[in-house]
Scaffold this motif. Structure first.
Motif, mmCIF file in Angstrom:
data_model
loop_
_atom_site.group_PDB
_atom_site.id
_atom_site.type_symbol
_atom_site.label_atom_id
_atom_site.label_comp_id
_atom_site.label_asym_id
_atom_site.label_seq_id
_atom_site.Cartn_x
_atom_site.Cartn_y
_atom_site.Cartn_z
ATOM 1 N N MET A 143 -3.692 3.710 7.894
ATOM 2 C CA MET A 143 -2.322 3.739 8.408
ATOM 3 C C MET A 143 -1.286 3.997 7.327
ATOM 4 S SD MET A 143 -2.490 0.522 11.069
ATOM 5 C CE MET A 143 -0.717 0.561 11.343
ATOM 6 N N THR A 144 -1.639 3.749 6.062
ATOM 7 C CA THR A 144 -0.664 3.894 4.977
ATOM 8 C C THR A 144 -0.944 5.121 4.098
ATOM 9 O OG1 THR A 144 -1.956 2.270 3.702
ATOM 10 C CG2 THR A 144 -0.020 1.464 4.900
ATOM 11 N N GLY A 145 -1.787 6.031 4.585
ATOM 12 C CA GLY A 145 -1.915 7.327 3.919
ATOM 13 C C GLY A 145 -3.096 7.504 3.001
ATOM 14 N N TYR A 146 -4.177 6.748 3.232
ATOM 15 C CA TYR A 146 -5.359 6.860 2.370
ATOM 16 C C TYR A 146 -6.586 7.289 3.180
ATOM 17 C CZ TYR A 146 -2.586 4.021 -0.881
ATOM 18 O OH TYR A 146 -1.597 3.536 -1.704
ATOM 19 N N ALA A 164 -10.252 4.219 -2.251
ATOM 20 C CA ALA A 164 -9.612 5.120 -1.297
ATOM 21 C C ALA A 164 -8.821 6.186 -2.038
ATOM 22 C CB ALA A 164 -8.699 4.339 -0.353
ATOM 23 N N GLU A 165 -8.714 7.358 -1.407
ATOM 24 C CA GLU A 165 -8.007 8.493 -2.002
ATOM 25 C C GLU A 165 -6.676 8.706 -1.300
ATOM 26 O OE1 GLU A 165 -8.604 13.304 -1.977
ATOM 27 O OE2 GLU A 165 -10.350 12.075 -2.487
ATOM 28 N N ARG A 166 -5.664 8.979 -2.087
ATOM 29 C CA ARG A 166 -4.342 9.249 -1.517
ATOM 30 C C ARG A 166 -4.350 10.584 -0.792
ATOM 31 N NH1 ARG A 166 0.320 12.183 -1.942
ATOM 32 N NH2 ARG A 166 2.322 11.047 -1.930
ATOM 33 N N LEU A 224 0.829 -1.210 0.000
ATOM 34 C CA LEU A 224 0.000 0.000 0.000
ATOM 35 C C LEU A 224 0.864 1.261 0.000
ATOM 36 C CD1 LEU A 224 -2.811 -1.096 2.480
ATOM 37 C CD2 LEU A 224 -2.965 -0.906 -0.012
ATOM 38 N N ARG A 225 1.975 1.241 0.725
ATOM 39 C CA ARG A 225 2.861 2.411 0.739
ATOM 40 C C ARG A 225 3.560 2.591 -0.601
ATOM 41 N NH1 ARG A 225 4.275 0.513 6.295
ATOM 42 N NH2 ARG A 225 3.153 1.888 7.743
ATOM 43 N N SER A 226 3.935 1.497 -1.234
ATOM 44 C CA SER A 226 4.583 1.599 -2.550
ATOM 45 C C SER A 226 3.634 2.216 -3.564
ATOM 46 C CB SER A 226 5.038 0.219 -3.026
ATOM 47 O OG SER A 226 6.136 -0.244 -2.272
ATOM 48 N N VAL A 227 2.384 1.784 -3.540
ATOM 49 C CA VAL A 227 1.389 2.375 -4.442
ATOM 50 C C VAL A 227 1.169 3.837 -4.087
ATOM 51 C CG1 VAL A 227 -1.016 2.286 -5.206
ATOM 52 C CG2 VAL A 227 0.264 0.163 -4.875
#
Length: 266
Positions: free
Chosen positions: A234-237, A262-264, A134-137
């Motif tokens: 937790m990963t920014g979305y 989900a939105e970044r 999820l963080r890589s994306v």
């Protein structure tokens, strides 16, 4: 995990996907009910679009055919080679294929939309790998870009009733060879760890009547709704919605699918 252990894990995963790559399109023959879903969001977001774990291009190719610029990445070079053979001269201008692991990649580009189709996120088989993916994306999405993740709902009877007996999944004719191929599936559930140990058996009848068996074992980790929502947070979305079908029906306990949009966040 040590560097040596990580390398071994990646090599094992890559080899596993390579093993059943030649049967992948036969496995997904006629499966296209989700393509319209991705096309709809592609029209909303625009190009460029990213698909980690793109396989042989089942969804990626129709998006390219619809005029979108798409990058697909996969850990399996065999899968990517099969996807590349589906691209004509025009499509090759819009579709890029990259050999990379969805858990850790760097494309030096940002995208308006990314998606993980057909349970592909479940190949990240522990919490660390799920978060890394999820963080890589996230690093590759523009601010406000959308991530779509399509997962099976583990609460439906088809999941709860799974045993470890060998089951015939389908019997089909391979259009490339004209030979009969049967697929059998064995699945062992580890309910405490939320793991599915899956083995595909592809039996192909040879011209001389002999049976050739290809065995492809792999592991999936299934998730529940609020577990996935927390991972995204937790990963920014920021969660936009959770749907139970490709026509955006509300998710409920009986839904076969569990689709997250989900939105970044910055």
């Amino acid at each position: 995990m040590s560097g040596r252990g990580e390398k071994a894990k990646r090599e094992k995963g890559e080899a596993g996907f390579d093993v059943f790559a030649r049967y992948y399109d036969l496995d997904y023959q006629g499966v296209d009910e989700d393509v319209g879903f991705y096309l709809g969001f592609a029209q909303r977001c625009g190009s460029p679009i990213l698909e980690p774990a793109c396989g042989t291009g089942r969804v990626l190719v129709p998006l390219g055919q619809a005029g979108f610029e798409v990058t697909g990445l996969d850990v399996s070079p065999v899968m990517l080679d099969m996807a590349g053979r589906k691209l004509g001269r025009t499509l090759k201008k819009r579709v890029r294929l990259v050999e990379a692991d969805m858990r850790e990649f760097d494309l030096s580009e940002r995208f308006r939309m990314a998606f993980l189709a057909s349970d592909s996120f479940m190949h990240a088989d522990d919490l660390e790998d799920q978060a890394r993916t999820l963080r890589s994306v996230h690093r590759h999405l523009m601010e406000g870009g959308l991530l779509l993740v399509d997962l099976a709902n583990p609460q439906v009877p088809s999941w709860l009733d799974q045993g470890d007996e060998l089951r015939l999944h389908w019997l089909r004719e391979d259009p490339r060879t004209g030979r009969s191929v049967s697929k059998l599936v064995a699945c062992q559930m580890d309910w405490a760890r939320q793991l599915q140990e899956v083995t595909f058996f592809y039996d192909e009848q040879g011209e001389d009547g002999t049976l050739r068996r290809t065995v492809a074992p792999f592991r999936l980790r299934y998730l529940f709704r609020y577990e996935m929502e927390l991972l995204l947070q937790m990963t920014g979305y920021a969660l936009e919605g959770v749907y139970g079908s490709y026509d955006l029906a509300p998710f409920n306990a009986e839904s076969e699918r569990m689709i997250f949009v989900a939105e970044r966040r910055a």
